[in-house]
Scaffold this active site. Structure first.
Site, PDB file in Angstrom:
ATOM      1  N   ILE A 139       0.739  -1.178   0.102  1.00  0.00           N
ATOM      2  CA  ILE A 139       0.190   0.013  -0.050  1.00  0.00           C
ATOM      3  C   ILE A 139       0.914   1.158   0.006  1.00  0.00           C
ATOM      4  O   ILE A 139       0.558   2.225  -0.961  1.00  0.00           O
ATOM      5  CB  ILE A 139      -0.987   0.042   1.247  1.00  0.00           C
ATOM      6  CG1 ILE A 139      -1.958  -0.892   1.033  1.00  0.00           C
ATOM      7  CG2 ILE A 139      -1.575   1.538   1.429  1.00  0.00           C
ATOM      8  CD1 ILE A 139      -3.297  -0.512   0.202  1.00  0.00           C
ATOM      9  N   VAL A 142       2.873   1.779  -3.361  1.00  0.00           N
ATOM     10  CA  VAL A 142       1.935   2.266  -4.402  1.00  0.00           C
ATOM     11  C   VAL A 142       1.529   3.475  -4.163  1.00  0.00           C
ATOM     12  O   VAL A 142       1.450   4.438  -5.107  1.00  0.00           O
ATOM     13  CB  VAL A 142       0.667   1.310  -4.525  1.00  0.00           C
ATOM     14  CG1 VAL A 142      -0.374   1.791  -5.511  1.00  0.00           C
ATOM     15  CG2 VAL A 142       1.037  -0.079  -5.246  1.00  0.00           C
ATOM     16  N   GLU A 143       1.230   3.980  -2.960  1.00  0.00           N
ATOM     17  CA  GLU A 143       0.492   5.381  -2.845  1.00  0.00           C
ATOM     18  C   GLU A 143       1.646   6.216  -2.974  1.00  0.00           C
ATOM     19  O   GLU A 143       1.443   7.496  -3.452  1.00  0.00           O
ATOM     20  CB  GLU A 143      -0.068   5.328  -1.533  1.00  0.00           C
ATOM     21  CG  GLU A 143      -1.230   4.809  -1.146  1.00  0.00           C
ATOM     22  CD  GLU A 143      -2.698   5.102  -2.038  1.00  0.00           C
ATOM     23  OE1 GLU A 143      -2.210   6.342  -2.660  1.00  0.00           O
ATOM     24  OE2 GLU A 143      -3.333   4.603  -2.254  1.00  0.00           O
ATOM     25  N   THR A 144       2.813   6.267  -2.304  1.00  0.00           N
ATOM     26  CA  THR A 144       3.582   7.138  -2.299  1.00  0.00           C
ATOM     27  C   THR A 144       5.194   7.109  -2.188  1.00  0.00           C
ATOM     28  O   THR A 144       6.024   7.694  -2.302  1.00  0.00           O
ATOM     29  CB  THR A 144       3.462   8.181  -0.861  1.00  0.00           C
ATOM     30  OG1 THR A 144       4.077   7.025   0.266  1.00  0.00           O
ATOM     31  CG2 THR A 144       2.176   8.558  -0.586  1.00  0.00           C
ATOM     32  N   TYR A 341      -5.782  -1.629  -8.917  1.00  0.00           N
ATOM     33  CA  TYR A 341      -4.875  -1.166  -7.924  1.00  0.00           C
ATOM     34  C   TYR A 341      -4.657  -2.322  -6.723  1.00  0.00           C
ATOM     35  O   TYR A 341      -3.505  -2.430  -6.428  1.00  0.00           O
ATOM     36  CB  TYR A 341      -5.778  -0.055  -7.266  1.00  0.00           C
ATOM     37  CG  TYR A 341      -5.200   0.269  -5.823  1.00  0.00           C
ATOM     38  CD1 TYR A 341      -4.377   1.724  -5.837  1.00  0.00           C
ATOM     39  CD2 TYR A 341      -5.493  -0.251  -4.713  1.00  0.00           C
ATOM     40  CE1 TYR A 341      -3.789   1.971  -4.743  1.00  0.00           C
ATOM     41  CE2 TYR A 341      -5.080   0.252  -3.382  1.00  0.00           C
ATOM     42  CZ  TYR A 341      -4.160   1.153  -3.397  1.00  0.00           C
ATOM     43  OH  TYR A 341      -3.675   1.776  -2.197  1.00  0.00           O
TER      44      TYR A 341
END
Length: 359
Positions: A139, A142-144, A341
């Site tokens: 998570i 992928v996010e940041t 995602y």
């Protein structure tokens, strides 16, 4: 985070009512466009925005002038509504291309470093919440990219723009507008209670913040002080981000020990593909009912006792890929309502685990 679960939505999750956003949170300096560079078109000139401010102040028992000042000084960001529009009709989805954006050497190497630096927090989160370390690592990667790209838009500007100027051309414009007005309300309520300047936090063009890109309502509900320093800091504390992501998943029905998905093949002689895809990615079928409709699960999947969904991942002009998603796969899509995602999160986490030699 659309309910058309096969679309690649871009809204992720965020804010907590008892802990302040750290004033020292700094945006990246490399963003090409930032909220502060936009023309100063202020919402003070918009009667409906100020009426919303008055209503919000009354609902939340906030100082009316403070709310009007905050909303009135927010800048309209003309690029943000454009970024919210879905791809043009006819644009082919491509799982392999999507995957390559996230499951790639830079993120994998950064993920190995993140895991090594935060191993104790990841192990504790797995023990306390039942969420595997590799899922949490997936998570945040992928996010940041593990905090490298947390966004450089003023959250106040982004949320105001989407609350009052969400693009009418979007197929779900009314629902999205209501969503962002609720997020703006959560954000202002939080910053008021925590005595935080609402123009200080930076985040994505959708108003998501921190290492895990929480939206304000998710921060209020799920962000926790996991490092024990007495405050929640999703910008600068990897431990808080790790614990908060795990808490988010527990709050969305994560079942410890359950796989996220199983392999599936088709018996074309009895395949009822339309029926299998009709519920989208909502787990609906038993293993036996999937088999009856021509979806043959792998050995582990055939023994699974919970509901399953047939997940289709299109590959442009090539044949789609399919998996049988469990309730834990569905839980990942509550973070971002997209099966693409969810698979990217799962596969990035696995690749990072493999690269660091995790059994």
């Amino acid at each position: 985070m659309p309910k058309t679960h096969r679309s690649i939505a871009l809204i992720a999750t965020l804010l907590i009512a008892t802990c302040a956003i750290p004033a020292g949170a700094k945006p990246e300096k490399s963003s090409k466009t930032t909220a502060t560079r936009q023309p100063a078109v202020l919402y003070a000139s918009r009667p409906e925005a100020l009426q919303f401010a008055d209503d919000l102040a009354a609902r939340r028992d906030l100082d009316r002038e403070w709310v009007r000042q905050a909303i009135g000084q927010a800048h309209f960001l003309p690029q943000v509504p454009r970024l919210m529009l879905p791809p043009a009709k006819g644009t082919a989805k491509n799982w392999r291309v999507y995957r390559s954006r996230f499951v790639e050497p830079i993120r994998i190497r950064a993920g190995v470093r993140f895991w090594q630096q935060n191993q104790a927090a990841l192990e504790r989160a797995e023990r306390e919440f039942g969420v595997p370390a590799e899922t949490i690592v997936g998570i945040i990667g992928v996010e940041t990219i593990y905090g490298q790209q947390m966004g450089n838009f003023r959250v106040m500007d982004a949320l105001a723009t989407l609350a009052f100027d969400f693009p009418a051309a979007h197929p779900r414009a009314k629902e999205r507008t209501e969503f962002f007005r609720r997020e703006l309300e959560q954000f202002l309520s939080f910053t008021n209670r925590s005595n935080t300047d609402p123009f200080e936090p930076r985040g994505s063009y959708a108003g998501a913040m921190g290492l895990g890109q929480f939206m304000p309502s998710s921060w209020v509900r799920y962000a926790i002080d996991f490092d024990g320093d007495g405050r929640v800091d999703l910008f600068n504390s990897p431990a808080d981000a790790i614990g908060s992501v795990a808490n988010y998943f527990r709050g969305h029905g994560w079942t410890p020990g359950m796989p996220t998905h199983f392999g599936v093949q088709f018996d074309n002689a009895r395949l009822q593909l339309d029926d299998l895809l009709a519920p989208d990615i909502l787990p609906t079928f038993s293993a036996a009912s999937m088999l009856a409709k021509g979806a043959v699960l792998d050995a582990q999947g055939a023994q699974h006792t919970g509901p399953l969904a047939l997940v289709e991942l299109q590959n442009g002009n090539d044949a789609p890929s399919y998996v049988a998603g469990t309730e834990n796969f569905y839980a990942i899509t509550r973070y971002n309502w997209s099966s693409y995602y969810a698979m990217a999160v799962i596969e990035l986490g696995r690749e990072v685990a493999a690269a660091r030699g995790t059994p």
